[in-house]
Each structure stands twice: as structure tokens, then as C-alpha cells.
Design an enzyme around this catalytic site. Structure first.
Site, PDB file in Angstrom:
ATOM      1  CD  GLU A  33      -2.844   1.183   2.371  1.00 37.73           C
ATOM      2  OE1 GLU A  33      -2.775   0.301   3.249  1.00 37.73           O
ATOM      3  OE2 GLU A  33      -3.639   2.142   2.401  1.00 37.73           O
TER       4      GLU A  33
ATOM      5  NE  ARG B 150       4.280  -8.045  10.904  1.00 39.31           N
ATOM      6  CZ  ARG B 150       3.865  -7.046  10.127  1.00 39.31           C
ATOM      7  NH1 ARG B 150       2.821  -7.215   9.340  1.00 39.31           N
ATOM      8  NH2 ARG B 150       4.481  -5.882  10.137  1.00 39.31           N
TER       9      ARG B 150
ATOM     10  CE  LYS C  79       3.075  -0.010   4.728  1.00 39.61           C
ATOM     11  NZ  LYS C  79       2.374  -0.072   3.447  1.00 39.61           N
TER      12      LYS C  79
HETATM   13  P1  ATP Z   1       2.820  -2.399   7.904  1.00 40.21           P
HETATM   14  O1  ATP Z   1       2.188  -3.231   8.974  1.00 40.21           O
HETATM   15  O2  ATP Z   1       4.249  -2.147   8.097  1.00 40.21           O
HETATM   16  O3  ATP Z   1       2.067  -1.173   7.539  1.00 40.21           O
HETATM   17  P2  ATP Z   1       1.512  -3.651   5.809  1.00 40.21           P
HETATM   18  O4  ATP Z   1       1.240  -5.094   5.821  1.00 40.21           O
HETATM   19  O5  ATP Z   1       0.363  -2.796   6.116  1.00 40.21           O
HETATM   20  O6  ATP Z   1       2.776  -3.354   6.672  1.00 40.21           O
HETATM   21  P3  ATP Z   1       1.636  -3.469   3.025  1.00 40.21           P
HETATM   22  O7  ATP Z   1       2.152  -2.380   2.187  1.00 40.21           O
HETATM   23  O8  ATP Z   1       0.180  -3.750   3.024  1.00 40.21           O
HETATM   24  O9  ATP Z   1       2.118  -3.162   4.464  1.00 40.21           O
HETATM   25  O10 ATP Z   1       2.438  -4.797   2.788  1.00 40.21           O
HETATM   26  C1  ATP Z   1       2.790  -5.297   1.530  1.00 40.21           C
HETATM   27  C2  ATP Z   1       3.148  -6.744   1.688  1.00 40.21           C
HETATM   28  O11 ATP Z   1       4.246  -6.871   2.592  1.00 40.21           O
HETATM   29  C3  ATP Z   1       2.017  -7.554   2.274  1.00 40.21           C
HETATM   30  O12 ATP Z   1       1.917  -8.750   1.543  1.00 40.21           O
HETATM   31  C4  ATP Z   1       2.447  -7.824   3.691  1.00 40.21           C
HETATM   32  O13 ATP Z   1       1.953  -9.057   4.107  1.00 40.21           O
HETATM   33  C5  ATP Z   1       3.961  -7.824   3.568  1.00 40.21           C
HETATM   34  N1  ATP Z   1       4.604  -7.457   4.832  1.00 40.21           N
HETATM   35  C6  ATP Z   1       4.411  -6.338   5.573  1.00 40.21           C
HETATM   36  N2  ATP Z   1       5.140  -6.363   6.692  1.00 40.21           N
HETATM   37  C7  ATP Z   1       5.840  -7.520   6.672  1.00 40.21           C
HETATM   38  C8  ATP Z   1       6.774  -8.150   7.558  1.00 40.21           C
HETATM   39  N3  ATP Z   1       7.154  -7.569   8.698  1.00 40.21           N
HETATM   40  N4  ATP Z   1       7.285  -9.344   7.207  1.00 40.21           N
HETATM   41  C9  ATP Z   1       6.928  -9.935   6.055  1.00 40.21           C
HETATM   42  N5  ATP Z   1       6.057  -9.404   5.183  1.00 40.21           N
HETATM   43  C10 ATP Z   1       5.503  -8.222   5.468  1.00 40.21           C
HETATM   44 MG    MG Z   2      -1.407  -3.573   4.791  1.00 40.82          MG
END
Ligand code: ATP
Ligand code: MG
Length: 572
Positions: A38, A272, A282
Site C-alpha cells: 500500500e 512476518r 509503517k
Molecule cells: P505495515 O504493517 O508495516 O504497515 P503492511 O502489511 O500494512 O505493513 P503493506 O504495504 O500492506 O504493508 O504490505 C505489503 C506486503 O508486505 C504484504 O503482503 C504484507 O503481508 C507484507 N509485509 C508487511 N510487513 C511484513 C513483515 N514484517 N514481514 C513480512 N512481510 C511483510
Molecule cells: Mg497492509
């Protein structure tokens, strides 16, 4: 620590899933993944794991991985994040045109998603609810607490369609109504209790502007976007486990209506990446940036890819680390020292050795010769650039009658087992000469202002012809030739291993002093020519990356000591 290349490949259960699918012909042997960030912040080290899993699995099976921006929330998203994500991905090793065709956007599917939503309404599978959001979430119930059906659940199709179209047309205020899927208010999975598909938002979207007044939720957008693109394996992190029922339910409805252009995609969740002393959310990283607790998303303390880049982490070392830890379905926290050990192993091979004095102390050679004009002679000392790689050759560093050493490399009154410079002691200056401390000067307070030494001209290059030994070799920088610079040293940004775990608030564990900026550092002159952003080893001190924006600043990437090995020893 052993060479990264010698380490066995770790288990990756997603690979097993794909292999099993291929054996059973589930997707006709096709493998397609996507990395779906995102654009509401910068990529962090956690995302690197998802990137690695998504892109490398597709590559391994001759498939495709798309970069797809999951841009369904206009309030928090921005094109600056889109650009940063594309750049950081390229830095990590995944570029447009090579590793993925062209960036895709969920917002490009808004029209299709809208039409499919109308289809669900027409089939009596979705309805408009104009209760307020508190009531809706109250009625959802909880575990062991039954859900309560909305009084609007059986609103006639025609009325739902009319309201939905007027929602789209912008006739209603934000949050005044939502479109909900009619699934099951008693489902044991809360996500299935008539989830929201659309919300009203008057905000400008960074790509679609004010075209849309309604926006799909993550769940309604994600699986359908996967389906539109032909994704086979929709890989995501474990927190989406509870969303899988809904992911499948939406796609089942479209499949039953013969709307799916490809095989129905399937979601698989993996753990994760979490690191000790590190926070990867984020939203909270944004808070650090907005509150000015760091200099920006690319502050060298940040666990963002741009922060790690500024800090000097080679992208290969991040990928090697990810391959090493593998992919499982069990959440855990890896030691940051393990990641750093991969950084150190790689830098050891590639970083040129240089000399820098971070906390300078002046030394004068009392028997150093002068030339005919009465100026101290300047000699060029030849030094090896990298003992790990003969091809890196040598350089010359100027040496003369006055030079800098580290403040701690001299003690007027040495403690036991102190082998560095002290009155009467002889030491080696790396690649230069043996020098013996004769005495030192002090100011009125008794503070040492200068250390005086005599050098042995027969030891040029750092070896005594008579074979005598010294107990320490010290780095130095010629005082007349030194380049002034700033050097930033770093501690952990979060003091606790699991930030926020004990207190409930990660910011309680935030260390505002995790950066120490040394402003009076002395570098050997060749360091002025080091490429911006590149990493060198300062002898005895660690690996240091030259800043890209402030050319006379270096960041300590990692120290020389393998702290990971120490941790392993302590555990065993
Ligand atoms: P955050 O919690 O940091 O905002 P998010 O999941 O909301 O992360 P996205 O931009 O939606 O961020 O994530 C893009 C992809 O990265 C998704 O498939 C998510 O599952 C993966 N992802 C995010 N954080 C991690 C992590 N700590 N380890 C592995 N994969 C991750
Ligand atoms: Mg997300």
C-alpha cells in the site's frame, strides 16, 4: 562466521505448497505471485521478506510476479510513496522491465470491482447499511458473542442498487452508509459477519483524483485484483489468516457467476519478519518521521530499505539473510545481530580499508627530519586496500611529523593489560613506522595536549629489521593532510529486544540518543574521493558508509566484532 555462500538453503514451506500444486496440476503448472504494497509509507525490512518470497518463488518456477500497488485508501496514500517503493525495490534488486513488467494498481480495477459489487447486489448478496459505524461494529458481536443482523439486511435489491449508484455519484456524506456483503452474521470467523465492501470517501485519490466517491475495502479489492491479474498464489503474512475465508467467499461468488478470467487464486500466509530492537510498522514509522524523532524515512537509524541503504547495508546481504532464515508459518523474532553478520561478511569482502580517527589526539615525532626549507618531510606510505582481495591493490597515504591517533589509544597512566601508547611503550603505526612514546605535554589543568614520540627510521613499512615485536598496531592520520568529517555512530533505536512488548507502547522503548554524531573526525585524504553512498572499512573501527547528501558525513554501518557469534556462544 562462515562464508554466506556456504550456508545451506533454509526451509521455505511456500515452495512446498507450490510444488504440490504443480504436481496436482492445480493451476495448470502456472505460478503467478504479486507484491502488493500500500503506498502509504516506505518499504521496511519486513517488506523485504515478502518481496523475496514473492519474486524469488515466481522466478524459481518460471512464473510471473507483479508489483501491484494496493491503493484503495485515498486518505493515507501518495505518489511520493509509489516512487519511493519503486526505487527501493530496484535497490533491493527488483526492477521494472526485468523482474516485473510494469507497476499495476488496484485503483485501475475500480470500475471492474464496482461492476462486480453491483452483481453481488443483484444476486441479493450485498446490501447498503446506513447505520453508524459504531452500531455496525457492535452488532458484529465477538467470539462466543452472536452477531445481530442489520435491520437493512433485507433491503430490496432495487433500493440497494439505487443507493449504491447514488453513493458512487457522491450524493451522500462520508461514513453515512456502506455496502456490506451478506455472508453470515453467526459465522465463527468475525471477518465473515457481513463485511464492509465499500465506504464513502470525499478525499482526492493520488491516481484517480475525485473520480471516485466510494472506495473498496482491502478484502473486496485484494482477492478480486488477484483474480483480474491471474495470480495463482496470493502470499501474505499471518495476520491475514482470518481473512482467507472471506478471500475465498468473494471469489466463490464470482466463480459461480462465471466471472473469473483465470483459475481461482488462493491465499497462503507466512510468518512476518520481526527483528530484535526493531519496529516494522509503517504507521508507527510514519509517526517517527512526522514527530521529527528521525530525519526522515531514510534516516540511517530507520529499518526502512532507504534507511538501511543510507546506513550502508549491501542489498545482497539482506537477501542472503532472508534466504538463510527461510519461510515458515511460525511467528518469531530474529536477532538483528544475525542480519548484521551477513552485512559484515559481505562488506569484509568488498569494503576498501581506510584510516580514520574519530576522537583525535595529537602526536608529534620529535626526531622527524625536516627538508632544506625547514619543513617536515612528507613520506608516502603504501597501504593494502583490502587483504581479502589482492586485486584491490594498494594506495599511498601521506605521513609526516605530526599525526592523529584515537584519544583512547594513549594513556598517561595505563591500566593493566593496556598495550597501546603510553610513556616508554613502542607500538606500530599501521604501514608506517614503529614509534616509542617519550613523554607528553599538558595544559594548565593537566589535560594531555600532545603526545611525543620518537620513530625508528629502520622500521619503515611497519616491520623491524631486527625482528623485534610490538603488542599493538594503531591507525593514524597525518595531521597536515587530514580531511575533516563527521561520523555518526549508532546504537539500537529501540532499547528493548521486543519494542513495546513490556509497556504496550513501542515509543516507551525509543532511544532518542541512539545516534552519536562525532563532529571532529580526521580522515586519511583519499576518503575525500570515496564515492558517495559507498562503504569502506575504517581500520579497527568498523564499516562506514559515506552519506549521499552530506558528503563529509559517514555512518557506521556495523562494527567489526561478530556479535551474532557471541550471542550463539551465550545460548549454548
Ligand atoms: P505495515 O504493517 O508495516 O504497515 P503492511 O502489511 O500494512 O505493513 P503493506 O504495504 O500492506 O504493508 O504490505 C505489503 C506486503 O508486505 C504484504 O503482503 C504484507 O503481508 C507484507 N509485509 C508487511 N510487513 C511484513 C513483515 N514484517 N514481514 C513480512 N512481510 C511483510
Ligand atoms: Mg497492509
Amino acid at each position: 562466521m562462515s562464508d554466506a555462500d556456504d550456508r545451506p538453503t533454509a526451509a521455505n514451506f511456500v515452495r512446498e505448497v507450490v510444488l504440490a500444486d504443480n504436481e496436482q496440476g492445480t493451476f495448470g503448472g502456472r505460478v503467478q505471485t504479486r507484491f502488493p504494497p500500500e503506498p502509504n509509507g516506505y518499504l521496511h525490512i519486513g517488506h523485504a521478506k515478502a518481496i523475496n518470497v514473492d519474486f524469488e518463488l515466481a522466478k524459481e518456477f518460471g512464473g510471473v510476479c507483479n508489483l501491484r500497488f494496493d491503493d484503495t485508501n485515498p486518505d493515507t496514500e501518495d505518489t511520493s510513496y509509489v516512487d519511493a517503493i519503486i526505487d527501493d525495490l530496484a535497490w533491493l534488486g527488483y526492477s521494472e522491465g526485468e523482474d516485473y513488467a510494469t507497476p499495476l494498481y488496484a485503483s485501475d480495477y475500480f470500475e471492474q470491482l464496482y461492476r462486480w459489487a453491483e452483481l453481488l447486489i443483484e444476486q441479493g448478496k450485498a446490501y447498503i447499511d446506513d447505520q453508524d459505524s459504531d452500531t455496525i461494529s457492535e452488532q458484529r458481536g465477538g467470539y462466543g458473542k452472536p452477531g445481530v443482523e442489520s435491520p437493512h439486511r433485507d433491503r430490496p435489491v432495487a433500493e440497494n442498487l439505487d443507493l449504491f449508484r447514488r453513493m458512487r455519484a457522491g450524493e451522500f456524506a462520508d461514513n453515512s452508509m456502506v455496502l456490506r456483503a451478506k455472508v453470515d452474521m453467526q459465522h465463527e470467523n468475525m471477518q465473515m459477519r457481513d463485511p464492509i465492501m465499500y465506504r464513502i470517501r470525499a478525499s482526492e485519490h493520488h491516481r484517480t483524483g475525485d473520480t471516485w466517491k466510494i472506495y473498496p475495502t482491502y478484502d473486496w479489492a485484494h482477492g478480486q485484483s488477484d483474480a483480474i491479474e491471474g495470480v495463482t498464489h496470493s502470499l501474505c503474512t499471518l495476520e491475514f489468516d482470518s481473512h482467507r475465508d472471506l478471500y475465498d467467499w468473494y471469489l466463490d461468488q464470482l466463480r459461480d457467476a462465471d466471472e473469473l478470467p483465470f483459475e481461482q487464486p488462493r491465499q497462503t500466509e507466512f510468518a512476518r519478519l520481526e527483528l530484535t530492537h526493531t519496529m516494522t510498522s509503517k504507521r508507527k514509522l510514519l509517526q517517527l518521521v512526522e514527530e521529527g524523532k528521525v530525519e526522515g524515512w531514510d534516516d540511517a537509524r530507520m529499518p526502512t530499505l532507504s534507511g538501511l541503504r543510507r546506513r550502508g547495508f549491501p542489498p545482497e546481504s539482506i537477501r542472503e539473510f532472508l534466504e538463510f532464515i527461510g519461510v515458515s508459518r511460525t511467528n518469531s523474532r530474529n536477532e538483528i545481530e544475525l542480519l548484521e553478520s551477513f552485512v559484515r561478511t559481505r562488506l569484509n569482502k568488498i569494503a576498501l580499508r581506510r584510516m580514520a580517527v574519530l576522537r583525535p589526539r595529537k602526536v608529534a615525532i620529535t626526531n622527524w627530519p625536516s627538508d632544506e626549507a625547514g619543513n617536515p618531510v612528507v613520506e608516502q606510505m603504501e597501504l593494502i586496500n583490502n587483504p581479502e582481495n589482492a586485486d584491490d591493490g594498494t594506495r599511498s597515504a601521506p605521513f609526516s611529523g605530526e599525526f592523529w591517533i584515537e584519544h583512547d589509544d594513549f594513556r598517561a597512566e595505563p591500566p593493566p593489560k593496556y598495550y597501546r601508547l603510553t610513556p616508554g611503550r613502542e607500538i606500530r603505526l599501521r604501514g608506517a613506522y614503529f614509534v616509542t612514546c617519550t613523554d607528553f605535554d599538558t595544559d594548565a589543568d593537566g589535560t594531555v595536549t600532545q603526545v611525543n614520540v620518537e620513530y625508528d627510521p629502520a622500521t619503515r613499512g611497519g616491520n623491524a629489521p631486527d625482528g623485534r615485536k610490538v603488542k599493538s598496531t594503531m591507525h593514524w592520520v597525518s595531521a597536515a593532510h587530514a580531511v575533516d568529517a563527521e561520523v555518526a555512530l549508532y546504537d539500537r533505536m529501540f532499547t528493548a529486544e521486543a519494542p513495546g512488548e513490556a509497556t504496550g507502547d513501542v515509543f516507551d522503548d525509543f532511544d532518542a540518543d541512539s545516534r552519536e554524531l562525532l563532529t571532529d573526525c580526521k580522515l586519511e585524504p583519499i576518503l575525500a574521493d570515496t564515492a558517495l553512498g559507498s562503504v569502506v572499512q575504517f581500520e579497527r573501527l568498523g564499516y562506514f558508509a559515506r552519506d549521499v547528501d552530506q558528503p563529509m558525513r559517514f555512518h557506521r554501518t556495523v562494527g567489526l566484532r561478530d556479535e551474532w557469534a557471541n550471542i550463539q556462544k551465550r545460548k549454548n
